[in-house]
Every structure is written in structure tokens, then in C-alpha cells.
Design a protein around this motif. Structure first.
Motif, mmCIF file in Angstrom:
data_model
loop_
_atom_site.group_PDB
_atom_site.id
_atom_site.type_symbol
_atom_site.label_atom_id
_atom_site.label_comp_id
_atom_site.label_asym_id
_atom_site.label_seq_id
_atom_site.Cartn_x
_atom_site.Cartn_y
_atom_site.Cartn_z
ATOM 1 N N ALA A 199 2.787 2.070 -2.969
ATOM 2 C CA ALA A 199 2.797 2.925 -1.772
ATOM 3 C C ALA A 199 3.043 2.094 -0.519
ATOM 4 C CB ALA A 199 1.483 3.697 -1.663
ATOM 5 N N ALA A 200 2.442 0.908 -0.454
ATOM 6 C CA ALA A 200 2.644 0.031 0.708
ATOM 7 C C ALA A 200 4.108 -0.362 0.838
ATOM 8 C CB ALA A 200 1.762 -1.214 0.584
ATOM 9 N N ALA A 201 4.749 -0.665 -0.282
ATOM 10 C CA ALA A 201 6.157 -1.071 -0.263
ATOM 11 C C ALA A 201 7.079 0.094 0.098
ATOM 12 C CB ALA A 201 6.550 -1.660 -1.614
ATOM 13 N N ALA A 202 6.713 1.302 -0.300
ATOM 14 C CA ALA A 202 7.581 2.468 -0.101
ATOM 15 C C ALA A 202 7.399 3.132 1.261
ATOM 16 C CB ALA A 202 7.319 3.493 -1.200
ATOM 17 N N LEU A 203 6.219 3.035 1.828
ATOM 18 C CA LEU A 203 5.845 3.833 2.996
ATOM 19 C C LEU A 203 6.805 3.683 4.181
ATOM 20 C CD1 LEU A 203 3.849 5.738 4.361
ATOM 21 C CD2 LEU A 203 2.409 3.765 4.862
ATOM 22 N N GLU B 241 5.806 6.122 12.642
ATOM 23 C CA GLU B 241 6.241 4.790 12.222
ATOM 24 C C GLU B 241 5.191 3.723 12.554
ATOM 25 O OE1 GLU B 241 10.310 3.913 13.342
ATOM 26 O OE2 GLU B 241 10.934 5.911 12.670
ATOM 27 N N CYS B 242 4.564 3.845 13.714
ATOM 28 C CA CYS B 242 3.501 2.896 14.061
ATOM 29 C C CYS B 242 2.310 3.045 13.115
ATOM 30 C CB CYS B 242 3.051 3.107 15.511
ATOM 31 S SG CYS B 242 4.291 2.611 16.711
ATOM 32 N N PHE B 243 1.938 4.271 12.850
ATOM 33 C CA PHE B 243 0.819 4.551 11.946
ATOM 34 C C PHE B 243 1.151 4.045 10.536
ATOM 35 C CE2 PHE B 243 -2.500 8.179 11.105
ATOM 36 C CZ PHE B 243 -3.370 7.255 10.551
ATOM 37 N N ALA B 244 2.404 4.225 10.107
ATOM 38 C CA ALA B 244 2.822 3.777 8.777
ATOM 39 C C ALA B 244 2.694 2.263 8.642
ATOM 40 C CB ALA B 244 4.252 4.227 8.491
ATOM 41 N N GLU B 245 2.999 1.528 9.712
ATOM 42 C CA GLU B 245 2.858 0.070 9.673
ATOM 43 C C GLU B 245 1.397 -0.334 9.485
ATOM 44 O OE1 GLU B 245 4.770 -1.835 12.989
ATOM 45 O OE2 GLU B 245 6.630 -0.726 12.639
ATOM 46 N N GLU B 246 0.493 0.305 10.215
ATOM 47 C CA GLU B 246 -0.933 0.009 10.068
ATOM 48 C C GLU B 246 -1.421 0.377 8.674
ATOM 49 O OE1 GLU B 246 -3.462 1.574 13.178
ATOM 50 O OE2 GLU B 246 -1.816 1.392 14.611
ATOM 51 N N LEU B 247 -0.980 1.502 8.190
ATOM 52 C CA LEU B 247 -1.390 1.970 6.872
ATOM 53 C C LEU B 247 -0.847 1.066 5.771
ATOM 54 C CD1 LEU B 247 -3.086 4.155 5.633
ATOM 55 C CD2 LEU B 247 -1.086 5.628 5.584
ATOM 56 N N THR B 248 0.341 0.545 5.960
ATOM 57 C CA THR B 248 0.912 -0.395 4.993
ATOM 58 C C THR B 248 -0.005 -1.600 4.832
ATOM 59 O OG1 THR B 248 3.177 0.308 5.414
ATOM 60 C CG2 THR B 248 2.889 -1.904 4.511
ATOM 61 N N GLU B 249 -0.489 -2.137 5.931
ATOM 62 C CA GLU B 249 -1.405 -3.286 5.868
ATOM 63 C C GLU B 249 -2.682 -2.934 5.118
ATOM 64 O OE1 GLU B 249 -0.811 -6.469 6.696
ATOM 65 O OE2 GLU B 249 1.223 -5.754 7.106
ATOM 66 N N LEU C 289 -3.055 -0.607 2.843
ATOM 67 C CA LEU C 289 -2.725 -0.434 1.426
ATOM 68 C C LEU C 289 -2.523 -1.782 0.730
ATOM 69 C CD1 LEU C 289 -0.315 2.603 1.744
ATOM 70 C CD2 LEU C 289 -2.490 2.595 0.494
ATOM 71 N N LEU C 290 -1.912 -2.710 1.435
ATOM 72 C CA LEU C 290 -1.746 -4.052 0.877
ATOM 73 C C LEU C 290 -3.104 -4.708 0.636
ATOM 74 C CD1 LEU C 290 1.316 -5.381 2.922
ATOM 75 C CD2 LEU C 290 1.255 -4.872 0.468
ATOM 76 N N ASP C 291 -4.018 -4.545 1.588
ATOM 77 C CA ASP C 291 -5.375 -5.087 1.416
ATOM 78 C C ASP C 291 -6.050 -4.493 0.186
ATOM 79 O OD1 ASP C 291 -5.114 -6.691 3.652
ATOM 80 O OD2 ASP C 291 -6.256 -5.351 4.977
ATOM 81 N N LEU C 292 -5.932 -3.174 0.023
ATOM 82 C CA LEU C 292 -6.505 -2.520 -1.158
ATOM 83 C C LEU C 292 -5.843 -3.033 -2.438
ATOM 84 C CD1 LEU C 292 -6.787 1.227 -0.058
ATOM 85 C CD2 LEU C 292 -8.682 -0.284 -0.658
ATOM 86 N N GLY C 293 -4.529 -3.117 -2.400
ATOM 87 C CA GLY C 293 -3.786 -3.537 -3.581
ATOM 88 C C GLY C 293 -4.062 -4.973 -3.982
ATOM 89 N N ARG C 294 -4.372 -5.792 -3.009
ATOM 90 C CA ARG C 294 -4.656 -7.200 -3.278
ATOM 91 C C ARG C 294 -6.126 -7.439 -3.613
ATOM 92 N NH1 ARG C 294 -1.075 -8.877 1.889
ATOM 93 N NH2 ARG C 294 0.959 -8.819 0.864
ATOM 94 N N GLY C 295 -6.908 -6.370 -3.540
ATOM 95 C CA GLY C 295 -8.322 -6.475 -3.889
ATOM 96 C C GLY C 295 -9.168 -7.180 -2.858
ATOM 97 N N ARG C 296 -8.757 -7.112 -1.625
ATOM 98 C CA ARG C 296 -9.547 -7.743 -0.560
ATOM 99 C C ARG C 296 -10.949 -7.155 -0.552
ATOM 100 N NH1 ARG C 296 -8.096 -7.069 5.525
ATOM 101 N NH2 ARG C 296 -10.231 -7.372 6.173
ATOM 102 N N GLU C 297 -11.934 -7.995 -0.436
ATOM 103 C CA GLU C 297 -13.337 -7.600 -0.590
ATOM 104 C C GLU C 297 -13.937 -6.868 0.613
ATOM 105 O OE1 GLU C 297 -15.245 -7.858 -3.371
ATOM 106 O OE2 GLU C 297 -13.418 -8.536 -4.382
ATOM 107 N N ASN C 298 -13.654 -7.313 1.798
ATOM 108 C CA ASN C 298 -14.356 -6.796 2.981
ATOM 109 C C ASN C 298 -13.617 -5.639 3.661
ATOM 110 O OD1 ASN C 298 -12.281 -8.387 3.822
ATOM 111 N ND2 ASN C 298 -13.394 -9.388 5.469
ATOM 112 N N ILE C 299 -13.114 -4.714 2.878
ATOM 113 C CA ILE C 299 -12.396 -3.548 3.403
ATOM 114 C C ILE C 299 -13.386 -2.418 3.656
ATOM 115 C CG2 ILE C 299 -10.656 -1.797 2.882
ATOM 116 C CD1 ILE C 299 -9.338 -3.826 1.038
ATOM 117 N N ASN C 300 -13.240 -1.775 4.789
ATOM 118 C CA ASN C 300 -14.021 -0.574 5.076
ATOM 119 C C ASN C 300 -13.279 0.590 4.418
ATOM 120 O OD1 ASN C 300 -15.136 1.754 6.164
ATOM 121 N ND2 ASN C 300 -15.565 0.787 8.131
#
Length: 156
Positions: free
Chosen positions: A56-60, A104-112, A114-125
């Protein structure tokens, strides 16, 4: 027919029916993306599919930017012609262009996010991320509905 001043070749403008078909295909692709984002939001916090988040991050952003470029460069000018100078129509197209910028601005923030979620980052709210996802796909669905109404009203 349109003359391209840079190379003196005649360009044939696509028929309105072709523009409408391209428009609805792009909207279907965006709505499918909304469904995917909703599934991700529903999976939070305990059932996150990391691969789905990365996809989703790559496609958004590309899906959003491509649809907006088509609309602003090709479809909206044609709609403006079909509206025949209707001031309400011109205001509506301007509002849609502004919403494109916000999306488009919101999509850029959301991409980041989604990438954090996809990479398994621990300290995500995850609550904030779910809220972002829902805010984006709900706003995009409303935007799509408004665009579809306008296209159906003026292009058919």
C-alpha cells in the motif's frame, strides 16, 4: 483537433467517452486502494500484515498523483468546456484541484506511516495511524463521489 505549437503536428483529442472510461478506471483503482487501507486500519493493532502495508505504501502516492494529473491536465479542461462558463462549475473544479493538493500531501504522510508499519517499527502510535488511515480513505471516497457526480452531470 489540436495543434502542438512546438512541433507543428496535429494531435487528435480523445473522445469524451474515452476520457470518461479512463476516469472511471482510475476511480475504481483509487476505491480499491481505499478498501486496502480500510483493511489495514481494521487490522490494527494486533493483526498487521506487514507485506500489505509495504504494498500500500508503494502504491499510494503513484495512484493518487497519476489520477490527479489526468484529471487536472485532461479531464477538468474538457469538463470546463462542457460546463459552458457555469460559474458554479468553475468553482467546483477549483475546489477539487485544491483537494487534490491536500490528498497528495496526506498521501505522503500516510506512506511514511505505512512504511513504518510494514518495517515493523516498534514505537508506532497505532491508534494515530489507524485514525490517519480512516481520515484519508473516507475523505478520498467523498472526493471520488463528488467527482463522479460532476462527470456524470456534465459529460453524459
Amino acid at each position: 483537433m489540436h495543434i502542438n505549437p512546438t512541433d507543428n503536428r496535429a494531435e487528435v483529442e480523445p473522445p469524451v467517452s474515452e476520457l470518461i472510461s479512463t476516469f472511471f478506471k482510475a476511480k475504481q483503482q483509487q476505491l480499491s486502494l481505499c478498501d486496502q487501507l480500510e483493511d489495514i486500519a481494521d487490522s490494527l493493532p494486533d493483526r498487521v500484515n506487514r507485506q500489505r502495508c509495504l504494498y500500500a505504501a508503494a502504491a499510494l502516492a503513484p495512484i493518487i498523483r497519476t489520477a490527479h494529473a489526468f484529471e487536472e491536465d485532461i479531464l477538468f479542461p474538457k469538463l470546463a468546456d462542457l460546463m459552458g462558463g457555469d460559474p458554479l462549475g468553475a468553482k467546483t473544479l477549483e475546489r477539487l484541484r485544491f483537494e487534490h493538493c491536500e490528498d497528495e500531501c496526506f498521501a505522503e504522510e500516510l506512506t511514511e506511516a505505512l512504511l513504518d508499519l510494514g518495517r515493523g517499527r516498534e514505537n508506532i502510535n497505532v491508534e494515530a495511524t489507524a485514525y490517519m488511515l480512516r481520515g484519508f480513505f473516507e475523505a478520498l471516497r467523498r472526493h471520488i463521489a463528488a467527482e463522479q457526480e460532476i462527470v456524470q452531470r456534465y459529460a453524459h
